[in-house]
Design an enzyme around this catalytic site. Structure first.
Site, mmCIF file in Angstrom:
data_model
loop_
_atom_site.group_PDB
_atom_site.id
_atom_site.type_symbol
_atom_site.label_atom_id
_atom_site.label_comp_id
_atom_site.label_asym_id
_atom_site.label_seq_id
_atom_site.Cartn_x
_atom_site.Cartn_y
_atom_site.Cartn_z
ATOM 1 N N HIS A 90 0.758 -1.120 -0.096
ATOM 2 C CA HIS A 90 -0.139 -0.154 0.022
ATOM 3 C C HIS A 90 0.924 1.161 0.049
ATOM 4 O O HIS A 90 0.267 2.364 -0.375
ATOM 5 C CB HIS A 90 -1.102 -0.050 1.039
ATOM 6 C CG HIS A 90 -0.568 0.175 2.729
ATOM 7 N ND1 HIS A 90 -0.402 -0.675 3.424
ATOM 8 C CD2 HIS A 90 -0.424 1.346 3.225
ATOM 9 C CE1 HIS A 90 0.177 -0.191 4.421
ATOM 10 N NE2 HIS A 90 0.288 1.118 4.523
ATOM 11 N N ASP A 226 1.149 -7.915 2.127
ATOM 12 C CA ASP A 226 1.283 -6.367 1.844
ATOM 13 C C ASP A 226 2.679 -5.935 1.663
ATOM 14 O O ASP A 226 3.259 -5.379 2.657
ATOM 15 C CB ASP A 226 0.889 -5.483 3.070
ATOM 16 C CG ASP A 226 0.280 -4.296 2.781
ATOM 17 O OD1 ASP A 226 0.919 -3.678 1.784
ATOM 18 O OD2 ASP A 226 -0.310 -3.607 3.499
ATOM 19 N N SER A 647 4.063 1.978 8.386
ATOM 20 C CA SER A 647 3.931 0.977 7.502
ATOM 21 C C SER A 647 5.016 0.720 6.787
ATOM 22 O O SER A 647 5.881 1.551 6.293
ATOM 23 C CB SER A 647 2.725 1.363 6.492
ATOM 24 O OG SER A 647 1.530 1.010 7.010
HETATM 25 N N1 ARG Z 1 -4.452 0.442 7.530
HETATM 26 C C1 ARG Z 1 -3.281 0.283 6.869
HETATM 27 C C2 ARG Z 1 -2.562 1.874 7.086
HETATM 28 O O1 ARG Z 1 -2.899 2.961 7.709
HETATM 29 C C3 ARG Z 1 -3.159 -0.024 5.774
HETATM 30 C C4 ARG Z 1 -3.861 0.760 4.724
HETATM 31 C C5 ARG Z 1 -3.891 0.306 3.139
HETATM 32 N N2 ARG Z 1 -4.751 -1.043 3.029
HETATM 33 C C6 ARG Z 1 -5.958 -1.078 2.749
HETATM 34 N N3 ARG Z 1 -6.520 -2.145 2.620
HETATM 35 N N4 ARG Z 1 -6.571 0.135 2.590
HETATM 36 O O2 ARG Z 1 -2.078 2.532 6.209
HETATM 37 N N1 GLU Z 2 -1.006 1.213 7.658
HETATM 38 C C1 GLU Z 2 -0.403 2.056 8.364
HETATM 39 C C2 GLU Z 2 0.564 2.992 7.793
HETATM 40 O O1 GLU Z 2 0.524 3.096 6.593
HETATM 41 C C3 GLU Z 2 -0.023 1.678 9.482
HETATM 42 C C4 GLU Z 2 -1.106 1.304 10.549
HETATM 43 C C5 GLU Z 2 -0.929 2.263 11.595
HETATM 44 O O2 GLU Z 2 -0.510 1.812 12.580
HETATM 45 O O3 GLU Z 2 -1.681 3.417 11.457
HETATM 46 O O4 GLU Z 2 1.474 3.448 8.244
#
Ligand code: ARG
Ligand code: GLU
Length: 713
Positions: A90, A226, A647
């Site tokens: 991502h 990911d 991330s």
């Molecule tokens: N929650 C994660 C972050 O904050 C992953 C986001 C990307 N993945 C997704 N399924 N949208 O960035």
């Molecule tokens: N997916 C998150 C990022 O892009 C990490 C998730 C989080 O801990 O907020 O950094």
């Protein structure tokens, strides 16, 4: 018997070590290293961070957009001597998207450069290495005193910061930045080397890299692969250089060895990277406002946009390509904030904070000196905060509605460029560049539906004095639709040819365009009625929060305080550990490929599984990457304290080898941005063995595996 007591004691110690809260500064690890060793770490503080010897920090990078070099949107690690960098899928999705088209759909099919010459460059991202960090509080606060007016204080501080940054940037390849810590009570300098030629090397298909999609986002148990691989390129002297075919792979001063051995619950883990923002030291009333006023606005409005965009994506593959990344970013915060609200409520964080404030008030009352310093602090803060809530609510409403409409965003951007002082030919070139880039991912049919909904939301919720005159006139759908279609900015060819034809543009002409006019009126309201009072009250808040932070550190002097995340380099540590998200539910710490197959549903986009992956699973063809029982690992959770920006952060074993990539947190624990709760806060990592398996067995990109140093089973 004695042995039993000793081992029981061991278990007791292991269970009571819950010091997983905290994002620590790499150059101050001396304070944590004892505890880290007790928990299982085999390294010294110097092995992790040193300016004299090669250390782990030299293999950890921050990802930046080249126009925002100190904001690290993701983290990553160097995994080969030739500059191979691994981060999350991502984090690289925008780059993959920019190289994709309907003919070469790398989002859907994945991308693997089978030769170095196939690696895709020309990307707008860079990666930075932290070269050193130091405490510069005394120099930043030179000449500052507590009684001076806040604007004078800010000017003095920013002048001092400029001097420090300039002095530290003597070498043209180094970029220095001073950041505020502990709510502006302390200031530290970070010096970075930023590489600008970063090429895409390999990405799995989205059905692996984002398996589970937004449905599973923030959710455990998780089965997402990911990861994405880039390579850093440098000039012939191994220095940062803009993209050029002359550049060569970066010769890394340090890279991570990969531990492909089996993991176990309670194993020690450590994680490094660039967490973006946390607010761990807010007073009760600020947490309450976040939970009950701010978060709900974002959740409600974004939910509606997401529904509209997803519907369009399902029906049109070109919209799917253009909006995949945009909807993911809307949905990400939308879902996270719901988890945050639930966590804050379930764990009664507002009450916990109130209780601590009572203790602080009692502590203040104990001495005259304390009273003189802090007596009315909380009352004054709360009184000003009520005012802040009002203004911030107005701003959030505008930024989540009118500012999210794509057509209106173009108009605002053009307005900024028109009003900027620059040569006309340069202005025209910048406008055309911007428009071409913007329209590449624009779908007017999607945007008109979203904009209509956003405008309705704004009209229904904003205070009348914040509603632009034009909007008041568009009191029905038909007049909005007519205005939208009439605007040149909703037809890419019309807008582009207009600016191609006119080398000098008078703003009066543009103001005849209905959307431009609306954007312009919105700007005026923002400037005069929203931004001014908001920044005034924010300045007061910052002052109170700085003092409140001081109060907390003095009152709870035994507690070890870590500074809030601010996109600077941090180290966190903990253990691999499952958790109980709710009554009668227990989550284990590991997931496997079998779980991918259980979730597989070829009729649901988020749960599609590529045929090749199914075949490898059916044949148990996992190479050397599987567990002793033959299962193929995918994800795991640990007790490390992380946030957005983390991330792609490397997850290390006790010897500093790479065992996984952080990519998310569990939904129940997203409250950790405001308060970490050891029972339910977990970060989610991708098992590095799943990435190796995909690279090797799925993609056949053996040349990449050959570059890595893998410690096998
Ligand atoms: N929650 C994660 C972050 O904050 C992953 C986001 C990307 N993945 C997704 N399924 N949208 O960035
Ligand atoms: N997916 C998150 C990022 O892009 C990490 C998730 C989080 O801990 O907020 O950094």
């Amino acid at each position: 018997m004695k042995r039993l007591i000793v081992s029981l004691l061991g278990i007791f110690v292991a269970l009571t070590i819950r010091a997983n809260e905290g994002m620590w500064l790499p150059f101050l690890l001396e304070n944590n290293i004892g505890e880290m060793s007790e928990m299982g770490l085999h390294l010294t503080a110097e092995d992790i961070y040193s300016i004299n010897q090669s250390c782990l920090k030299d293999a950890v990078v921050g990802f930046v957009d080249l126009d925002r070099p100190f904001h690290h949107f993701c983290s990553g690690s160097v995994i080969s001597a030739q500059g191979l960098v691994i981060t999350n899928h991502h984090c690289g999705l925008d780059v993959v998207q920019q190289h994709s088209s309907l003919q070469n759909d790398y989002i859907t099919n994945g991308f693997w450069a089978m030769n170095q010459s196939d690696e895709l460059g020309g990307n707008k991202i860079g990666v930075c290495f932290l070269r050193r960090m130091e405490d510069v509080t005394a120099q930043v606060l030179d000449g500052v005193n507590d009684t001076m007016p806040s604007d004078k204080r800010s000017i003095l501080i920013s002048n001092n910061i400029s001097k420090i940054e300039q002095a530290a940037s003597t070498d043209s390849t180094l970029k220095a930045h001073v950041d505020a810590f502990y709510c502006s009570n302390e200031y530290y300098l970070s010096v970075y080397e930023i590489f600008e030629d970063i090429r895409l090397v390999g990405a799995p298909p989205i059905s692996i890299g984002k398996f589970g999609g937004d449905t599973d986002n923030w959710v455990w148990p998780r089965h997402t692969g990911d990861f994405t691989i880039f390579r850093i390129y440098a000039d012939s002297l191994n220095r940062p250089a803009p993209y050029s075919i002359e550049n060569v792979p970066y010769r890394a001063s340090n890279y991570l060895k990969i531990n492909a051995k089996e993991k176990h619950e309670n194993d020690f883990v450590m994680l490094m990277g660039y967490p973006g923002t946390t607010n761990e030291y807010l007073p009760s009333f600020a947490v309450e406002a976040t939970q009950d006023v701010f978060d709900p606005i974002v959740v409600e409005i974004r939910g509606k946009s997401i529904d509209i965009i997803k519907e369009r994506m399902r029906n049109d593959q070109s919209v799917m390509i253009k909006y995949t990344s945009k909807v993911a970013s809307l949905a990400n915060a939308w879902k996270k904030l719901q988890g945050e609200r639930n966590g804050l409520k379930n764990k009664h964080v507002v009450d916990q904070k109130r209780e601590r404030e009572k203790q602080m008030l009692a502590w203040i009352a104990e001495s005259d000196e304390r009273k003189q310093l802090y007596d009315n602090l909380l009352d004054d803060y709360e009184a000003d905060y009520i005012e802040y809530v009002k203004h911030n609510r107005a701003w959030l409403l505008m930024s989540e509605t009118i500012y999210k409409s794509e057509a209106l965003t173009v108009c605002r951007k053009i307005k900024t460029l028109i009003n900027e002082n620059m040569e006309d030919s340069l202005r025209r070139a910048q406008i055309l560049d911007y428009l071409n880039e913007f329209y590449a991912d624009y779908d007017s049919e999607t945007d008109i539906s979203v904009t209509q909904m956003l405008i309705n939301e704004y009209l229904a919720n904003a205070q009348p004095e914040h509603v632009p005159a034009t909007l008041k006139k568009w009191n029905n759908t038909a007049s909005f639709a007519a205005a939208y279609h009439k605007s040149m900015f909703t037809t890419p060819s019309t807008a582009i040819s207009f600016f191609e034809k006119h080398s000098v543009v008078n703003e009066k002409t543009l103001l005849k365009d209905p959307l431009y006019k609306l954007a312009s009126e919105t700007n005026d309201i923002y400037n005069t009625k929203i931004s001014k009072p908001l920044s005034q009250i924010q300045r007061k808040n910052n002052h109170h929060q700085r003092r409140f932070m001081q109060l907390q550190r003095e009152c709870f002097a035994d507690k070890r305080f870590f500074p809030d995340a601010n996109s600077t380099f941090r180290v966190t540590y903990g253990q691999i550990r499952g958790f109980r998200p709710s009554d009668a539910v227990v989550y284990g710490p590991f997931t496997t490929l079998g779980g991918v197959m259980e979730k597989c549903d070829m009729d649901i986009y988020d749960y599609t599984v590529p045929d090749r992956l199914k075949q490898l699973f059916a044949a148990n063809d996992f190479g050397t990457y599987c567990n002793a029982d033959g299962t193929m690992p995918v994800g795991f959770i640990t007790t490390c304290h992380t946030t957005g920006g983390n991330s792609g952060s490397p997850i290390f074993d006790a010897d500093g080898n790479l065992i996984g990539l952080n990519f998310d947190r569990v939904w129940e624990g997203t409250m950790s941005d405001l308060q970490f709760d050891a029972d339910i806060c977990r970060n989610i990592g991708l098992d590095i063995r799943y990435a190796l398996f995909i690279i090797d067995k799925y993609a056949g990109a053996q040349r990449l595996i050959d570059e890595m140093e893998i410690i096998g089973n």
